[in-house]
Write an enzyme that holds these catalytic residues in place. Sequence first.
Site, PDB file in Angstrom:
ATOM      1  N   GLU A 121      41.149  62.335 -13.979  1.00 21.82           N
ATOM      2  CA  GLU A 121      42.161  61.379 -14.435  1.00 21.82           C
ATOM      3  C   GLU A 121      42.687  61.786 -15.810  1.00 21.82           C
ATOM      4  OE1 GLU A 121      40.766  57.424 -14.081  1.00 21.82           O
ATOM      5  OE2 GLU A 121      42.655  56.552 -14.777  1.00 21.82           O
TER       6      GLU A 121
ATOM      7  N   ARG B 230      25.965  63.588  -5.640  1.00 23.51           N
ATOM      8  CA  ARG B 230      25.613  62.766  -4.470  1.00 23.51           C
ATOM      9  C   ARG B 230      25.715  63.551  -3.162  1.00 23.51           C
ATOM     10  NH1 ARG B 230      29.714  58.364  -6.171  1.00 23.51           N
ATOM     11  NH2 ARG B 230      29.952  59.436  -8.159  1.00 23.51           N
TER      12      ARG B 230
HETATM   13  O1  LIG Z   1      38.023  62.875  -4.507  1.00 22.55           O
HETATM   14  P1  LIG Z   1      37.824  62.930  -6.001  1.00 22.55           P
HETATM   15  O2  LIG Z   1      38.861  62.145  -6.746  1.00 22.55           O
HETATM   16  O3  LIG Z   1      37.698  64.342  -6.505  1.00 22.55           O
HETATM   17  O4  LIG Z   1      36.459  62.170  -6.332  1.00 22.55           O
HETATM   18  C1  LIG Z   1      35.317  62.269  -5.534  1.00 22.55           C
HETATM   19  C2  LIG Z   1      34.143  62.807  -6.302  1.00 22.55           C
HETATM   20  O5  LIG Z   1      33.819  61.884  -7.365  1.00 22.55           O
HETATM   21  C3  LIG Z   1      32.435  61.549  -7.263  1.00 22.55           C
HETATM   22  O6  LIG Z   1      31.641  62.449  -7.971  1.00 22.55           O
HETATM   23  P2  LIG Z   1      31.595  62.515  -9.558  1.00 22.55           P
HETATM   24  O7  LIG Z   1      32.634  63.514 -10.018  1.00 22.55           O
HETATM   25  O8  LIG Z   1      31.693  61.123 -10.089  1.00 22.55           O
HETATM   26  O9  LIG Z   1      30.202  63.196  -9.841  1.00 22.55           O
HETATM   27  P3  LIG Z   1      28.684  62.728  -9.579  1.00 22.55           P
HETATM   28  O10 LIG Z   1      28.444  62.732  -8.070  1.00 22.55           O
HETATM   29  O11 LIG Z   1      27.914  63.830 -10.249  1.00 22.55           O
HETATM   30  O12 LIG Z   1      28.486  61.373 -10.190  1.00 22.55           O
HETATM   31  C4  LIG Z   1      32.131  61.693  -5.784  1.00 22.55           C
HETATM   32  O13 LIG Z   1      30.732  61.851  -5.533  1.00 22.55           O
HETATM   33  C5  LIG Z   1      32.928  62.911  -5.403  1.00 22.55           C
HETATM   34  O14 LIG Z   1      32.228  64.120  -5.663  1.00 22.55           O
HETATM   35  N1  LIG Z   2      35.459  54.134  -6.660  1.00 22.94           N
HETATM   36  C1  LIG Z   2      34.521  55.091  -6.669  1.00 22.94           C
HETATM   37  N2  LIG Z   2      33.234  54.779  -6.390  1.00 22.94           N
HETATM   38  C2  LIG Z   2      32.266  55.743  -6.401  1.00 22.94           C
HETATM   39  N3  LIG Z   2      32.507  57.036  -6.671  1.00 22.94           N
HETATM   40  C3  LIG Z   2      33.780  57.382  -6.955  1.00 22.94           C
HETATM   41  N4  LIG Z   2      34.332  58.596  -7.243  1.00 22.94           N
HETATM   42  C4  LIG Z   2      35.647  58.410  -7.445  1.00 22.94           C
HETATM   43  N5  LIG Z   2      35.985  57.112  -7.275  1.00 22.94           N
HETATM   44  C5  LIG Z   2      34.834  56.444  -6.970  1.00 22.94           C
END
Ligand SMILES: O=P(O)(O)OC[C@H]1O[C@H](OP(=O)(O)OP(=O)(O)O)[C@H](O)[C@@H]1O
Ligand SMILES: Nc1ncnc2[nH]cnc12
Length: 175
Positions: A95, A58
């Site tokens: 996690e 994202r």
């Molecule tokens: O602060 P944190 O606990 O590290 O979490 C935040 C990250 O989690 C989500 O990405 P995700 O890893 O779900 O990947 P994606 O954008 O590819 O779905 C979000 O877009 C951040 O990159």
């Molecule tokens: N609650 C949440 N919603 C969307 N992205 C996330 N990445 C980690 N926690 C999330």
Amino acid sequence: MDIKTVIRTIPNYPKDGVMFRDITTLWQDAAGLRTAIDQLVWPYAGVRIDKVAGIEARGFVLGGAIAHQLSVGFVPVRKQGKLPAATIGEEYDLEYGTDIVEIHEDAIKEGENILLVDDLIATGGTAEAAIKLIRRAGGTVVGAAFVIDLPDLGGRARVENMGVNVRTLCEFEGD
Ligand SMILES: O=P(O)(O)OC[C@H]1O[C@H](OP(=O)(O)OP(=O)(O)O)[C@H](O)[C@@H]1O
Ligand SMILES: Nc1ncnc2[nH]cnc12
């Protein structure tokens, strides 16, 4: 406009108990997307930024738009195994278990000022790993910009403790 009102919440996605903050509803709203990009960028007016680094997936959408607005280049911070040339990587905690983010080893030059961008900061683990990578490559992280902060998970403090200025546009409590 109030950015928070155009972010959709999906309860129990991707698993029970998680309130998923879905930024796609902000992206599909022309005024919402424009406002978010403008609000993330304006504090950096007058700051020398050489490149924007965006975190997969994202952070690519927002980071690409911000790089265009600043007329600078863009560096993708990707999950392990996705980049084609030589990379450097940094592990971070999930996690359950760990993951690795990578950048191309020639993506950032010594002394470059980098703005880190993602949609959301939760625990800050991903951002921390990205900051370590940028620093190992010789870059200086001049700021970290996110649309959404989940303050209960402590990510902002974690990144600020690394000496990086954090900008966020809205908070969702209780995650
Ligand atoms: O602060 P944190 O606990 O590290 O979490 C935040 C990250 O989690 C989500 O990405 P995700 O890893 O779900 O990947 P994606 O954008 O590819 O779905 C979000 O877009 C951040 O990159
Ligand atoms: N609650 C949440 N919603 C969307 N992205 C996330 N990445 C980690 N926690 C999330």
